[in-house]
Design an enzyme around this catalytic site. Sequence first.
Site, PDB file in Angstrom:
ATOM      1  N   HIS A  53       0.834  -1.205   0.000  1.00  0.00           N
ATOM      2  CA  HIS A  53       0.000   0.000   0.000  1.00  0.00           C
ATOM      3  C   HIS A  53       0.871   1.259   0.000  1.00  0.00           C
ATOM      4  CE1 HIS A  53      -3.164   2.876   0.947  1.00  0.00           C
ATOM      5  NE2 HIS A  53      -2.500   3.252   2.015  1.00  0.00           N
ATOM      6  N   LYS A  58     -10.404  12.090   6.998  1.00  0.00           N
ATOM      7  CA  LYS A  58     -10.454  10.799   7.676  1.00  0.00           C
ATOM      8  C   LYS A  58     -11.316  10.842   8.932  1.00  0.00           C
ATOM      9  CE  LYS A  58      -6.882   8.501   5.596  1.00  0.00           C
ATOM     10  NZ  LYS A  58      -6.911   7.105   5.120  1.00  0.00           N
TER      11      LYS A  58
HETATM   12 CA   LIG Z   1      -5.824   4.211   7.004  1.00  0.00          CA
HETATM   13 MG   LIG Z   2     -11.257   7.027   9.419  1.00  0.00          MG
END
Ligand SMILES: [Ca+2]
Ligand SMILES: [Mg+2]
Lengths: 484, 484
Positions: free
Chosen positions: A166, A301
Amino acid sequence: KSWVNISDDCDFSIDNIPFGVGSFPKLSESNGFSLPTLQPDAPRCCTAIGEYAVDLHLLAEAGLLDDLSRDEGNIENFHPRIVFSQPTLNSFMSTNKNTWVAVRNRLISLFLEDDNSKQDHGLVADSRLRDNLPLRNLAMHPLQSVTCHLPATIGDYTDFYSSREHATNVGIMFRGKDNALQPNWLHMPIGYHGRSSSIFPSGSGGKMASIRRPCGQLQLDANDPLKGSTYGPCKLMDFELEVAFFVGGSPNNDSVAKQIGRPITLDEAKERIFGYVLMNDWSARDIQKWEYVPLGPFTSKNFATTISPWIVTPMALEPFRCETSAGKQGGGGFDTFSGPREDPTPLEYLQDPNYGSYDSNLSVSINPSSTPGTETEICKSNLKHMYWSSIQQLVHHSVTGCLMNPGDLLASGTISGKEEHNFGSMLELSWNGSRDIKLSCGDTRKFLKDGDAVIMKGWCDKNGIGRVGFGECSARVLPADPFP
Amino acid sequence: KSWVNISDDCDFSIDNIPFGVGSFPKLSESNGFSLPTLQPDAPRCCTAIGEYAVDLHLLAEAGLLDDLSRDEGNIENFHPRIVFSQPTLNSFMSTNKNTWVAVRNRLISLFLEDDNSKQDHGLVADSRLRDNLPLRNLAMHPLQSVTCHLPATIGDYTDFYSSREHATNVGIMFRGKDNALQPNWLHMPIGYHGRSSSIFPSGSGGKMASIRRPCGQLQLDANDPLKGSTYGPCKLMDFELEVAFFVGGSPNNDSVAKQIGRPITLDEAKERIFGYVLMNDWSARDIQKWEYVPLGPFTSKNFATTISPWIVTPMALEPFRCETSAGKQGGGGFDTFSGPREDPTPLEYLQDPNYGSYDSNLSVSINPSSTPGTETEICKSNLKHMYWSSIQQLVHHSVTGCLMNPGDLLASGTISGKEEHNFGSMLELSWNGSRDIKLSCGDTRKFLKDGDAVIMKGWCDKNGIGRVGFGECSARVLPADPFP
Ligand SMILES: [Ca+2]
Ligand SMILES: [Mg+2]
Ligand SMILES: [Ca+2]
Ligand SMILES: [Mg+2]
Ligand code: NI
């Protein structure tokens, strides 16, 4: 091997025994069994086996969790009636690994068939639950009827970035192939603090959870940052496939200046992992891109993170230990490693002689609301793709003295494997929006559409052992609701 | 104007009335006053005035906080006996601004001299505390004898980066003069999530708090990142002078999907700031430099953060409102602004017609353990140097829907002014270690030495109003304690 009827493809075999917090529908009538119990709709600690959630509060009140075996050492001051009547697992997490093992062993004993008990798990069957039908009726609830809650009050939440594939994929997209991995990446588990207030449990009891597509700041012109930004709904809505663990045990207080923390050693860290859940770290890629330099992702996020409600213990995962697929760290690991490369030896505090992972299958499916029946698996991954282990993450997190409390949640970071279909985010699966992800209904996706449900699953399978699964981590994306 | 004796240079005038949590020495004998009270050494909610901490739990039990004025609107469901007997202020923070104002006004009334009451604060003196000597003796404790605790359970903590001068200084040192400010900086308050478990209160009751110099990963060769890192004690130990605020009010739940969050508007944000404290965001610069790309500071910050224990309310700070020194944002602010530049208009959700700050002096002193008596002031700054206000920070934090809970702490970021002696960190004061900071004892510093105490102070002063100060935020650096 259990008197509970458990199908082979059920995540919650007798070899699993996960911990969670559930509440039950209100009883329409008294069933004649009387214990000083909580109301059914009050959240309390549970385990799951087969198609049932089992009320640990009631088992404790009935005395079935008393006099636990001390084979494993100190389990002083453990009061199951108090601990399991709490609306979170924090109290249970605050005990120690010996106690977790002893409780798990007792539960296995209570669920074991009598006749083949001796060879199972080295434990002797305890028939007190099996033979008490009124207690069974009161304590065991079909999972379909149970509302699962957040299993712990999460004091602090941290998201790591520990899958090499990733980190490399994202690095290639953002900085080009030659500078994909930052120079610090192979020397420490890179991570950042996240937002614990926005962690929600997956749907349960047949209900799908939901999260809302966020609105935020989007860069106006990718080629000219000086043009600034505009406000609007996220266009590049993504998931991140992760596995997170809950910290347990006593906080790492400094013995001299008690209030402040001291580092956790690698040996200590092994005793402080309470268990694992699946996690979807929802990510607004366009918002992330504009905001993240130089201090990391923030509003992209912190709006929502979804976790599966049942915590799978390291004891249940132990039979599935394996080498990682990400490389062999110098200074530790399986002797049999046959991987392609030898990576830098980590600094001594991060060296794990038992460096390895768990062979746990992970999958992500999308279920669009427009075609509710269809579910397309778009990613297959595996926990063993992680380069840095959860033990190393916990040790590094506390290396400067950060206080780690029971109930803290530490996430792996997006778990991507080597092949295209192993990538754990749509950013990678669509290679930054440059290719289509095909759904079985005929639609395609680059990023998530409103109404899409994201369904994550995880399970370990091996001959001779019951399936050890995580259940589901799923939620559907509601449309954005911008400021007027 | 108060019957309490308050010297002119005392931070806690009758115009302040901060909130905190304290505990008191055990009583050697009963004093004949009987109320159903907590034990003296149990933490409970307090205010401070003059040289005294005042036990709000006891004032509530004595009925002095009943029947609050509803001039300000809804204060339903406020139960002072319950709220103020808690060991944290979270319950009080969870009420609303009307309640905070009503409690503060009642406290001012209780401390007011009778004779000049009418013209003071528009409030009438209430003599019930002044005239009750047994209650005064039980509820008012010399600050020197009080142990201050963390005023709230901090669910989540965020650190912003909202001083233009600090961001510019750090940018020049790390990226050169031409790229000092990132392109996103003038468009949003840049911030990152921090670690709430490692926030500790400043010393109190005459005791100095301590933090420990951390050990962690240090880059081996600044010119060759491929050489990796070594483990050892931080060599570039620093402070950051900040002001942080506690969030209050009801969480911003989404009305449709209740569990998840919805953005807080600028008007709502004004009602959700409970109050302000001084903060030292201890920073390990060498560890930070190696770890922070690409996800931001992590172990270099999460080992310790110190806050002053008394929370100063926006009501107390209101008389000190002023324009910022950092520029005029388009779309809002004082009409009289005479600053040097007109900056980009923020997006609509961040535009504040009352854009401004508080004129609050800040200072940092160092007191080396080798010469305990001497304290050298090495920085003078001011809260008005902030470019992004706390209201804008709170609004932006929640723009994508992040749930903001009572007790959450949001910090300003290092507060630096334009001149060299206004810089709020040693990184800036020593210009990345290139110049000496002189101490009055004859020593010099570039970064902190073991035994150094860092003492932060903050206060507002204005003719005709009592001094509104923050008290102290201080702690001493203990030597490192590396792995053997
Ligand atoms: Ca993450
Ligand atoms: Mg999150
Ligand atoms: Ca800071
Ligand atoms: Mg800090
Ligand atoms: Ni009371």
